[in-house]
Design an enzyme around this catalytic site. Structure first.
Site, PDB file in Angstrom:
ATOM      1  N   GLU A  81     -24.999 -14.664   3.471  1.00  0.00           N
ATOM      2  CA  GLU A  81     -24.713 -15.430   4.423  1.00  0.00           C
ATOM      3  C   GLU A  81     -25.268 -16.296   5.639  1.00  0.00           C
ATOM      4  O   GLU A  81     -25.926 -17.454   5.738  1.00  0.00           O
ATOM      5  CB  GLU A  81     -22.877 -15.592   5.204  1.00  0.00           C
ATOM      6  CG  GLU A  81     -21.967 -15.217   3.967  1.00  0.00           C
ATOM      7  CD  GLU A  81     -21.889 -16.412   3.214  1.00  0.00           C
ATOM      8  OE1 GLU A  81     -21.667 -17.464   3.717  1.00  0.00           O
ATOM      9  OE2 GLU A  81     -20.925 -16.418   2.154  1.00  0.00           O
ATOM     10  N   SER A 342      27.395  22.447  16.739  1.00  0.00           N
ATOM     11  CA  SER A 342      26.743  23.967  17.408  1.00  0.00           C
ATOM     12  C   SER A 342      24.798  24.578  17.498  1.00  0.00           C
ATOM     13  O   SER A 342      24.935  25.038  17.849  1.00  0.00           O
ATOM     14  CB  SER A 342      27.152  25.139  16.853  1.00  0.00           C
ATOM     15  OG  SER A 342      28.626  25.856  16.584  1.00  0.00           O
TER      16      SER A 342
END
Length: 778
Positions: A81, A342
Site C-alpha cells: 500500500e 449450611s
C-alpha cells in the site's frame, strides 16, 4: 540573475510560511475528528476472543492492538500500500506528481496517489471521490501526521480497512474469517487479507477463494522478488490452501461477557483472567452432568473456579445451556442470590475457634433448644446428644451451629461476611438472626467461592481478579471490603477447618460416587437450602477453589436435590479434570496452633477423673482452659436413697461415689429418649441449705414473648423445665403464688388470667429461675 533568485527565494519562503499559517488556521477551524467506535470484545487470558458485540452502526469493527500487528503483517501492508510510509508527512509528492502526469496523458485515472495516511483520512470521513475531496484528504492526512505517530496511523488503517459486508479492520476479518487474532495469522492468510480491501465486493472469502488465491500468489511472488520474506516461508505460503469462510462472531460465555460489559461499559477490549482450557473442561463436564440432573427435575447449575494463588477467575458458568429459555437458561447462576443452606458453617466455626468459644473436640449438646421462639431442627429431624464440634461440622448439624452463632453473636458473624464482600448480607444485615447460619440469608456463588478461597490462603482475604494484568474490580453493590491480604480468620483456625473438611468419613460424601479412588484430595462443604431448592458444594485445595450450585432458577424445589447428592459429584469431576494430581502437602500445622490432651467426654482439660482422653487442636492464649467437670464426687447414704452436702454430711454411715455431672438439657434429652444414665439420689430432705449451681431452665415458654389466648379460662399453657441430674422435684409459682409441684421431667398446665404473667420454677435444691410472659386475649 542573483536578484531574481533572491526574489524567488523570498517569495518561496513567504509562500511556505503562508501555507503553514494557513494550515494551522484551517486546522484550528476544522479540527480532525478521529473518534472511532469499536466493537466491544471480551477476551480470555491468552487473548482468545470469548465474545464480541457489534457497534452501534452495525459494523464488526474490532480494535487491533499494536502488539497484534506482527512484523509480517506490517511489511506486507506497507509493501503493497505505501512503501514510503515512514518517509513522508501524510502526502507523497512524488506519487501525486506521477498520478497527475498519468491522468493528464491518459485523460483518465490510471494510478492513485493515496498514502496509507490519506486512506485513513478517507475512511474516517467517507465522501464521494473527486478532486476536491482528494485535496481535503491530503489536508486531513497532514493533520493525522501532526496529531498521531506513524504506529498509531498504521493501527488506525488496519482497524478501519473494509473487508466486505459489515466487516472492518484486520482483527474483525481475521476472527470472522479465520477464527484467529491478527498475531496468529500465517503469511498466506495475512497476504490474502491484505488484497481484499482494494476489491472487497469482488474478492469475498468463502465465495471467491480461487480468485483470492490467484491474487494472493501474485503478491507472494512480488514479496519474493523484493526479498521481503525468506524464500522457504514464501514457498510454504504459496502451497497453503484457503479454506476460510465467514463465521459467526464469537458469542461464548454470555452471562460472564454481559457482566464484564456492564462493569466496563466504555471499554473496547476487556482482557479477562478466564483460562480457555479450564473453561472448556468445566463447560463440557457441567453440560454432560446437567443432562443427568434433568432426569431428576433439576435443570440448572452454575460453576465458578478461582486460582488460589493469583485470585484470578479462571472459569465462569452461569448456566449449562444459555439457549434453554424454557428453564430460564439466560439467568446468571453465579450472580443469582440464593439461600446457602449450611455452606456458611465453616466460617462460623473458624471465627468461634479464633474467639476462644470452642475447639474441634469441644462437646456441644445436639438436643432440642428454643431461642425466643426459634426452635431449629436438624436436616434429618433427629437429635444426636453430645457431639464434638468437628463431628457437628462434618455432619452439618444445625443445632450446634445455632448455639455457636448465639455464643459468637450474629453481629460479629455478619460483619465478617460484609468485609468479605457479601453484598446482599450488607443490605439485610440489620434483619439477620440466628437462622442465617442455616440458610436464612442470601448469597451468591462468586461470593461463596471467594470465601472458601480464603480458607485455602490461611484465612487471608483477597478480592477476585477479573481482568489482567493488574486491574481489580469489586461489585458496585459492595460498600466496604477488607484491604488486600487481610486476615478473616487465623491460620490456626483455617488449619483446623481444613483438617475437618478434608475428612472422608462424613455423611455428605456422595453415596453413588463411582470409586473411592476417584475422590479428589480437597476440603469441601455442602449446603442444602430449605425446601431443597439449592444444592451447594464448594471445595478447595492448594491451587484451586471451585464453587458449584445446582437447582432450578424458577425456585422450584426437588425432593432428591441436596448438596451432597447433586452438587458434590460435579465438584469432584471438576477437580479430577483440572487438577487430578493435586496433593495435600499444603495442609501443614501453622505456628499459632498447638496440640493438647482433652477429656473425650467434654473436650475440656482433663482432671483426675477423666479416663478417656483424646488429642485436640487449640490456639494458645485464645482457646479456653477450663478443666473438665463431667464427673464429681457425691456423698450418698449407705442405702443410696439420699445424697449429702457439706452442711448435712454425717460423721459416718455414708459412702463417696464418683457420679456423672449431666447438664439439665442432656438430662431432659436422656429422659425423653429413654437413654439410661446414672442419677444422683435426691438431697437429704432434712438439709435446709440453698445450693449453688444450675437452676431449672424453663423450656416450654420464652421470656418476654407474647402468647395469644383465644378461649380465656380454657386454653392452657404448658410448664416444663430442664434441671440438673441431682434434682428430683420442681415447684412452680404463678405471679409469686404457689401453683404446684411435679417430678423434674413432668409437665404441668395452667390457664393464664392476667395479661402479664410471672412464672417461677424452684428445684429441690432451692435454686430458682424466673421468666415474664405477656398474654393477649382474643
Amino acid at each position: 540573475m542573483k536578484i531574481k533568485l533572491k526574489k524567488l527565494a523570498k517569495w518561496s519562503g513567504i509562500s511556505i510560511i503562508s501555507a503553514v499559517l494557513l494550515f494551522f488556521l484551517l486546522d484550528l477551524i476544522f479540527p480532525l475528528k478521529a473518534d472511532v467506535e469499536y466493537a466491544p470484545v471480551i477476551m480470555a487470558k491468552d487473548g482468545t476472543v470469548l465474545h464480541a458485540y457489534i457497534t452501534k452502526d452495525q459494523q464488526w469493527r474490532m480494535k487491533a492492538r499494536l502488539d497484534e500487528i506482527t512484523p509480517q503483517l506490517r511489511e506486507a501492508i506497507l509493501f503493497k500500500e505505501d512503501k514510503h510510509f515512514y518517509h513522508h508527512y501524510g502526502v507523497n509528492p512524488l506519487a501525486v506528481g506521477r498520478a497527475v502526469i498519468n491522468n493528464i496523458f491518459h485523460l483518465r485515472r490510471t494510478s492513485g496517489a493515496s498514502t496509507i495516511t490519506m486512506q485513513v483520512a478517507r475512511m474516517l470521513d467517507r465522501k464521494p471521490r473527486n478532486y476536491w475531496n482528494k485535496c481535503v484528504e491530503m489536508f486531513r492526512a497532514i493533520q493525522l501526521e501532526k496529531d498521531y505517530s506513524k504506529e498509531e496511523i498504521l493501527q488506525l488503517y488496519l482497524n478501519l480497512v473494509p473487508y466486505g459486508s459489515n466487516i472492518q479492520g484486520v482483527k474483525a476479518a481475521s476472527i470472522l474469517y479465520f477464527n484467529k487474532t491478527p498475531d496468529q495469522l500465517s503469511l498466506a492468510e495475512l497476504t490474502a487479507l491484505s488484497i481484499i480491501p482494494n476489491r472487497p465486493n469482488y474478492l469475498v472469502i468463502g465465495k471467491d477463494n480461487d480468485r483470492i488465491i490467484a491474487e494472493r500468489n501474485k503478491w507472494l511472488h512480488r514479496f519474493e522478488a523484493a526479498h521481503l520474506f525468506p524464500e522457504t516461508v514464501i514457498q510454504d505460503a504459496l502451497q497453503e490452501p484457503l479454506t476460510a469462510s465467514r463465521h459467526a462472531a464469537p458469542d461464548g460465555m454470555q452471562q460472564f461477557s454481559w457482566r464484564m460489559r456492564n462493569v466496563y461499559p466504555a471499554a473496547t477490549e476487556i482482557h479477562t483472567t478466564i483460562d480457555p482450557a479450564v473453561q472448556k473442561k468445566a463447560e463440557d463436564i457441567t453440560t454432560n452432568y446437567s443432562k443427568t440432573l434433568n432426569l431428576q427435575g433439576v435443570y440448572n447449575a452454575a460453576v465458578f473456579i478461582v486460582d488460589n494463588q493469583t485470585h484470578q477467575v479462571l472459569a465462569y458458568i452461569g448456566s449449562p445451556d444459555f439457549e434453554d429459555s424454557f428453564h430460564q437458561g439466560q439467568v446468571d447462576g453465579v450472580r443469582a442470590v440464593r439461600s446457602p443452606g449450611s455452606a456458611l458453617k465453616p466460617l462460623l466455626y473458624g471465627l468461634a475457634f479464633d474467639n476462644g468459644i470452642n475447639t474441634p473436640k469441644t462437646i456441644i449438646a445436639d438436643v432440642p433448644v428454643n431461642f425466643k421462639g426459634y426452635a431449629p431442627e436438624n436436616y434429618d429431624l433427629a437429635f444426636h446428644g453430645n457431639v464434638t464440634v468437628e463431628d457437628a461440622l462434618r455432619q452439618s448439624l444445625n443445632i450446634p451451629a445455632v448455639k455457636t452463632l448465639n455464643d459468637l453473636s450474629v453481629k460479629t458473624f455478619t460483619e465478617s461476611l460484609v468485609k468479605c464482600g457479601f453484598a446482599s448480607i450488607w443490605h439485610d444485615r440489620k434483619k439477620m438472626g440466628l437462622s442465617m447460619i442455616l440458610g436464612g440469608c442470601g448469597v451468591r456463588l462468586d461470593e461463596m467461592t471467594n470465601l472458601y478461597s480464603c480458607f485455602a490462603n490461611n484465612g487471608e482475604y483477597n478480592a477476585l481478579q477479573w481482568t489482567v494484568p493488574d486491574s481489580v474490580w469489586h461489585d458496585k453493590k459492595i460498600i466496604r471490603c477488607l484491604p488486600e491480604g487481610t486476615k478473616i480468620i487465623s491460620p490456626a483456625s483455617t488449619y483446623m477447618l481444613t483438617k475437618i473438611l478434608s475428612e472422608l468419613h462424613r455423611p455428605d460424601l456422595p453415596n453413588l460416587f463411582d470409586h473411592a479412588g476417584n475422590i479428589p484430595r480437597i476440603a469441601w462443604k455442602t449446603g442444602t437450602s430449605y425446601g431443597r431448592k439449592d444444592g451447594w458444594s464448594i471445595g478447595y485445595n492448594k491451587r484451586y477453589t471451585i464453587g458449584v450450585w445446582t437447582g432450578n432458577f424458577s425456585g422450584a424445589g426437588v425432593a432428591g436435590l441436596s448438596g451432597a447428592g447433586t452438587a458434590t459429584p460435579l465438584l469432584f469431576q471438576l477437580f479430577n479434570s483440572i487438577d487430578h494430581n493435586a496433593s495435600n502437602e499444603w495442609v501443614q500445622p501453622p505456628q499459632d496452633v498447638a496440640f493438647r490432651l482433652v477429656c473425650a467426654r467434654t473436650g475440656m482439660l482433663p482432671n483426675d477423673f477423666c479416663n478417656e482422653q483424646v488429642t485436640d487442636l487449640y490456639i494458645p492464649g485464645v482457646s479456653k482452659n477450663e478443666v473438665c467437670n463431667h464427673m464429681k464426687e457425691v456423698w450418698i447414704s449407705a442405702d443410696s436413697k439420699f445424697s449429702y452436702c457439706t452442711s448435712c454430711l454425717p460423721v459416718n454411715g455414708y459412702i463417696t461415689k464418683l457420679m456423672p455431672n449431666i447438664s439439665p438439657e442432656m438430662a431432659v434429652y436422656n429422659t425423653v429418649h429413654h437413654i439410661p444414665y446414672e442419677k444422683i439420689p435426691p438431697h437429704n430432705p432434712s438439709c435446709t441449705r440453698t445450693f449453688e449451681g444450675q437452676a431449672p431452665m424453663i423450656n416450654s415458654l420464652q421470656n418476654e414473648m407474647t402468647y395469644l389466648i383465644i378461649d380465656k379460662g380454657q386454653q392452657q399453657l404448658q410448664l416444663s423445665c430442664a434441671t440438673a441430674n441431682d434434682v428430683q422435684t420442681v415447684y412452680w409459682y404463678i405471679n409469686d403464688q404457689f401453683f404446684g409441684s411435679c417430678r423434674s421431667n413432668d409437665k404441668l398446665f395452667f390457664a393464664p388470667a392476667d395479661p402479664k404473667v410471672k412464672i417461677s420454677c424452684t428445684d429441690d435444691k432451692g435454686r430458682t429461675s424466673n421468666i415474664q410472659i405477656k398474654v393477649k386475649f382474643m
